[in-house]
Write a protein that holds these residues in place. Structure first.
Motif, mmCIF file in Angstrom:
data_model
loop_
_atom_site.group_PDB
_atom_site.id
_atom_site.type_symbol
_atom_site.label_atom_id
_atom_site.label_comp_id
_atom_site.label_asym_id
_atom_site.label_seq_id
_atom_site.Cartn_x
_atom_site.Cartn_y
_atom_site.Cartn_z
ATOM 1 N N ILE A 42 -10.847 0.874 -0.636
ATOM 2 C CA ILE A 42 -10.865 0.737 0.822
ATOM 3 C C ILE A 42 -10.334 -0.628 1.231
ATOM 4 O O ILE A 42 -9.597 -0.757 2.216
ATOM 5 C CB ILE A 42 -12.294 0.973 1.366
ATOM 6 C CG1 ILE A 42 -12.722 2.418 1.101
ATOM 7 C CG2 ILE A 42 -12.361 0.669 2.857
ATOM 8 C CD1 ILE A 42 -14.146 2.735 1.522
ATOM 9 N N LEU A 43 -10.671 -1.654 0.471
ATOM 10 C CA LEU A 43 -10.156 -2.994 0.768
ATOM 11 C C LEU A 43 -8.634 -3.046 0.619
ATOM 12 O O LEU A 43 -7.954 -3.729 1.395
ATOM 13 C CB LEU A 43 -10.802 -4.031 -0.154
ATOM 14 C CG LEU A 43 -12.050 -4.746 0.370
ATOM 15 C CD1 LEU A 43 -12.577 -5.716 -0.682
ATOM 16 C CD2 LEU A 43 -11.766 -5.485 1.674
ATOM 17 N N LEU A 44 -8.100 -2.339 -0.361
ATOM 18 C CA LEU A 44 -6.643 -2.309 -0.526
ATOM 19 C C LEU A 44 -5.976 -1.607 0.656
ATOM 20 O O LEU A 44 -4.902 -2.022 1.106
ATOM 21 C CB LEU A 44 -6.271 -1.607 -1.831
ATOM 22 C CG LEU A 44 -6.619 -2.366 -3.125
ATOM 23 C CD1 LEU A 44 -6.244 -1.540 -4.351
ATOM 24 C CD2 LEU A 44 -5.915 -3.715 -3.167
ATOM 25 N N ILE A 45 -6.604 -0.547 1.157
ATOM 26 C CA ILE A 45 -6.090 0.104 2.359
ATOM 27 C C ILE A 45 -6.138 -0.871 3.533
ATOM 28 O O ILE A 45 -5.217 -0.923 4.356
ATOM 29 C CB ILE A 45 -6.887 1.386 2.668
ATOM 30 C CG1 ILE A 45 -6.659 2.420 1.566
ATOM 31 C CG2 ILE A 45 -6.496 1.962 4.030
ATOM 32 C CD1 ILE A 45 -7.517 3.670 1.692
ATOM 33 N N CYS A 46 -7.209 -1.659 3.606
ATOM 34 C CA CYS A 46 -7.305 -2.705 4.632
ATOM 35 C C CYS A 46 -6.142 -3.690 4.507
ATOM 36 O O CYS A 46 -5.615 -4.173 5.514
ATOM 37 C CB CYS A 46 -8.627 -3.463 4.497
ATOM 38 S SG CYS A 46 -10.083 -2.536 5.002
ATOM 39 N N GLY A 47 -5.758 -3.987 3.271
ATOM 40 C CA GLY A 47 -4.639 -4.898 3.049
ATOM 41 C C GLY A 47 -3.336 -4.345 3.602
ATOM 42 O O GLY A 47 -2.555 -5.072 4.225
ATOM 43 N N ILE A 48 -3.110 -3.053 3.387
ATOM 44 C CA ILE A 48 -1.895 -2.427 3.922
ATOM 45 C C ILE A 48 -1.933 -2.420 5.445
ATOM 46 O O ILE A 48 -0.963 -2.813 6.116
ATOM 47 C CB ILE A 48 -1.752 -0.991 3.391
ATOM 48 C CG1 ILE A 48 -1.563 -0.993 1.868
ATOM 49 C CG2 ILE A 48 -0.576 -0.282 4.067
ATOM 50 C CD1 ILE A 48 -1.543 0.395 1.250
ATOM 51 N N SER A 49 -3.048 -1.965 6.013
ATOM 52 C CA SER A 49 -3.171 -1.868 7.474
ATOM 53 C C SER A 49 -3.111 -3.234 8.132
ATOM 54 O O SER A 49 -2.432 -3.415 9.153
ATOM 55 C CB SER A 49 -4.481 -1.166 7.844
ATOM 56 O OG SER A 49 -4.475 0.179 7.422
ATOM 57 N N GLY A 50 -3.820 -4.206 7.565
ATOM 58 C CA GLY A 50 -3.811 -5.543 8.135
ATOM 59 C C GLY A 50 -2.446 -6.190 8.070
ATOM 60 O O GLY A 50 -2.012 -6.851 9.025
ATOM 61 N N GLY A 51 -1.745 -5.995 6.961
ATOM 62 C CA GLY A 51 -0.407 -6.556 6.830
ATOM 63 C C GLY A 51 0.568 -5.928 7.800
ATOM 64 O O GLY A 51 1.334 -6.631 8.474
ATOM 65 N N PHE A 52 0.537 -4.619 7.918
ATOM 66 C CA PHE A 52 1.463 -3.922 8.812
ATOM 67 C C PHE A 52 1.156 -4.244 10.273
ATOM 68 O O PHE A 52 2.060 -4.547 11.064
ATOM 69 C CB PHE A 52 1.367 -2.416 8.576
ATOM 70 C CG PHE A 52 2.459 -1.629 9.233
ATOM 71 C CD1 PHE A 52 3.597 -1.278 8.527
ATOM 72 C CD2 PHE A 52 2.361 -1.219 10.556
ATOM 73 C CE1 PHE A 52 4.615 -0.548 9.120
ATOM 74 C CE2 PHE A 52 3.363 -0.492 11.157
ATOM 75 C CZ PHE A 52 4.494 -0.161 10.450
ATOM 76 N N GLY A 53 -0.117 -4.154 10.647
ATOM 77 C CA GLY A 53 -0.490 -4.401 12.038
ATOM 78 C C GLY A 53 -0.184 -5.805 12.499
ATOM 79 O O GLY A 53 0.256 -6.019 13.642
ATOM 80 N N SER A 54 -0.389 -6.790 11.630
ATOM 81 C CA SER A 54 -0.174 -8.184 12.022
ATOM 82 C C SER A 54 1.299 -8.580 12.001
ATOM 83 O O SER A 54 1.718 -9.447 12.764
ATOM 84 C CB SER A 54 -0.972 -9.117 11.102
ATOM 85 O OG SER A 54 -0.576 -8.970 9.742
ATOM 86 N N ILE A 55 2.104 -7.950 11.156
ATOM 87 C CA ILE A 55 3.506 -8.343 11.048
ATOM 88 C C ILE A 55 4.336 -7.773 12.188
ATOM 89 O O ILE A 55 5.337 -8.359 12.612
ATOM 90 C CB ILE A 55 4.094 -7.921 9.687
ATOM 91 C CG1 ILE A 55 5.202 -8.893 9.243
ATOM 92 C CG2 ILE A 55 4.634 -6.514 9.709
ATOM 93 C CD1 ILE A 55 4.717 -10.223 8.794
ATOM 94 N N PHE A 56 3.923 -6.618 12.727
ATOM 95 C CA PHE A 56 4.679 -5.987 13.812
ATOM 96 C C PHE A 56 3.961 -6.030 15.159
ATOM 97 O O PHE A 56 4.530 -5.605 16.165
ATOM 98 C CB PHE A 56 5.006 -4.536 13.458
ATOM 99 C CG PHE A 56 5.938 -4.389 12.287
ATOM 100 C CD1 PHE A 56 7.223 -4.916 12.330
ATOM 101 C CD2 PHE A 56 5.540 -3.741 11.138
ATOM 102 C CE1 PHE A 56 8.082 -4.796 11.246
ATOM 103 C CE2 PHE A 56 6.386 -3.603 10.052
ATOM 104 C CZ PHE A 56 7.663 -4.141 10.112
ATOM 105 N N GLY A 57 2.724 -6.495 15.187
ATOM 106 C CA GLY A 57 1.989 -6.530 16.445
ATOM 107 C C GLY A 57 1.598 -5.153 16.931
ATOM 108 O O GLY A 57 1.503 -4.920 18.139
ATOM 109 N N THR A 58 1.349 -4.226 16.003
ATOM 110 C CA THR A 58 0.984 -2.848 16.348
ATOM 111 C C THR A 58 -0.286 -2.462 15.583
ATOM 112 O O THR A 58 -0.213 -1.767 14.561
ATOM 113 C CB THR A 58 2.125 -1.881 15.990
ATOM 114 O OG1 THR A 58 2.483 -2.075 14.598
ATOM 115 C CG2 THR A 58 3.357 -2.141 16.861
#
Length: 441
Positions: free
Chosen positions: A151-167
């Motif tokens: 679950i933490l790794l999924i958080c890593g994907i989501s957090g990285g994507f959301g923060s890099i594109f502002g979405t």
């Protein structure tokens, strides 16, 4: 007696849910804070090296040396980090490898070098890999259980994507949807949402990152003829996604076949990019491709600009340069949409917006995330068209994609069967027709 027992069970379940909520708000926020800060540092660094390249055109001549240096770093110190995003996806699916902390600095340095010297690449891969590496480190520090690690790794994907594109909403769904075609793990829904939202807030509010937004322009009224035109261009978006994915994978194989040494492979790739720049007489296809995206929404672009960006990006990533594919996919989709506008008689910014999300969707097999991204970036007025574009592109891209470790949870087509656990890398080898059902006599 039974009533009292039932009330005790309810109280216990509420306590468990409250504990779960508090736990993942804390862990998701911690992951989001780390990942959002890393993304902010990366974005500022990326802007700096891009400005250096634009102001000093001669830096392009050092691209072969830069590529060879990055390949040397990965050859010497990378180990499993060379798998990139696929390593993170594999571990979420139950792999037994550790995601090394060195992945974060290696991909950061490699991507910055790629952009400094003019390679055509993106930034999502860097953000996701940094997110996965930092989340893995956080999990080890807190000694979390195997399920919580995933679950933490999924958080890593989501957090990285959301923060890099502002979405942040698209980031949430992307981390859940990218793992397997046709399946979404709702178990990680809350943690992924918290990590993506906190990551985005950290990058924007704490570190002052600003994200680009593009005007979608006038949205055509809903009619049969408009729907038919959107269906047609969406099919082309999906086929373009497939072209990009298959060309990139093919070039990776061809480069490796002819140049076993990774340093030579990247150096040769850099020489090819330089040769193409001088042959075509343009630098429009270097870097992220943001100027191409801006032109797609504001004016006209070359009708073959999408093809140029496909070739430059596939050649760059195929040769082993670091970076992502997503922002170049945005550029490919928006320029293709702009080019198709005159042909189908629809507004250029409108089609550029559809292409922006639809080509990305076809290459990542994440239709819901891409639809949500469209709403976050362009507003909800064109939601019907955006949803159509994403779904149709998703179907026509076939069982291909940029992430070869992505599993096929549910086949896109009922007449194709895949054994459980089949990845995109192995899809062609196991593709077979759906057997006919026996009829009773």
């Amino acid at each position: 007696m039974m009533k009292k027992r039932f009330e005790q069970i309810n109280q216990w379940s509420y306590a468990m849910l409250s504990g779960y909520l508090i736990k993942w708000i804390f862990l998701g926020s911690l992951a989001g804070l780390l990942i959002g800060s890393a993304s902010a540092f990366f974005l500022y660094s990326l802007d700096y090296v891009t400005s250096l390249r634009v102001d000093n055109p001669w830096l392009l001549l050092l691209l072969p040396i830069g590529g060879a240096f990055v390949s040397f770093l990965y050859y010497k110190y990378g180990k499993s980090s060379t798998k990139g995003n696929n390593l993170i996806i594999e571990q979420i699916h139950g792999g037994n490898e550790s995601i090394p902390f060195r992945m974060a600095p290696l991909v950061l340095i490699g991507t910055l070098i790629t952009h400094l010297f003019g390679g055509s690449a993106g930034r999502e891969g860097t953000a996701v890999q940094m997110g996965g590496s930092l989340s893995e480190g956080l999990g080890k520090l807190l000694r979390v259980k195997p399920l919580d690690r995933k679950i933490l790794l999924i958080c890593g994907i989501s957090g990285g994507f959301g923060s890099i594109f502002g979405t942040p909403l698209a980031g949430t769904l992307f981390g859940l949807e990218v793992l397997a075609i046709g399946l979404i793990s709702h178990q990680a829904l809350l943690p992924a949402f918290v990590a993506s939202v906190v990551g985005n807030i950290t990058a924007t509010s704490l570190w002052g990152v600003t994200h680009l937004h593009y005007p979608i322009g006038e949205i055509p009224a809903l009619s049969l003829i408009v729907l038919l035109k959107v269906i047609l261009v969406s099919i082309l978006f999906g086929l373009t996604s497939r072209l990009f994915s298959e060309l990139t994978h093919a070039l990776k194989r061809w480069y490796s076949y002819f140049f076993a040494n990774p340093m030579i492979k990247s150096a040769v790739g850099g020489v090819i990019i330089i040769g193409l720049v001088y042959l075509l007489g343009t630098r429009d296809y270097l870097g992220l491709g943001i100027p191409l995206i801006e032109e797609s929404f504001a004016g006209d672009v070359s009708p073959f600009a999408f093809l140029g960006k496909i070739i430059f990006t596939s050649l760059t990533l195929g040769a082993g340069f670091q970076g992502g594919e997503v922002t170049p996919l945005f550029a490919i989709g928006s320029t293709l949409g702009n080019a198709l506008s005159g042909w189908v008689g629809l507004y250029a910014p409108f089609l550029a917006a559809l292409g922006f999300i639809a080509v990305f969707c076809g290459a990542t097999n994440t239709p819901i995330a891409c639809f949500i991204m469209g709403i976050e970036l362009f507003g909800g007025e064109g939601a019907v068209y955006m949803f159509m574009a994403c779904v149709i592109s998703y179907l026509f891209s076939g069982h291909t994609g940029i992430y070869t470790s992505q599993e096929i949870g549910t086949s896109k087509h009922p007449w194709l069967l895949f054994p459980q656990g089949t990845t995109l890398a192995g899809a062609k080898a196991v593709t077979k027709k759906k057997p006919k059902q026996k009829t009773s006599e």
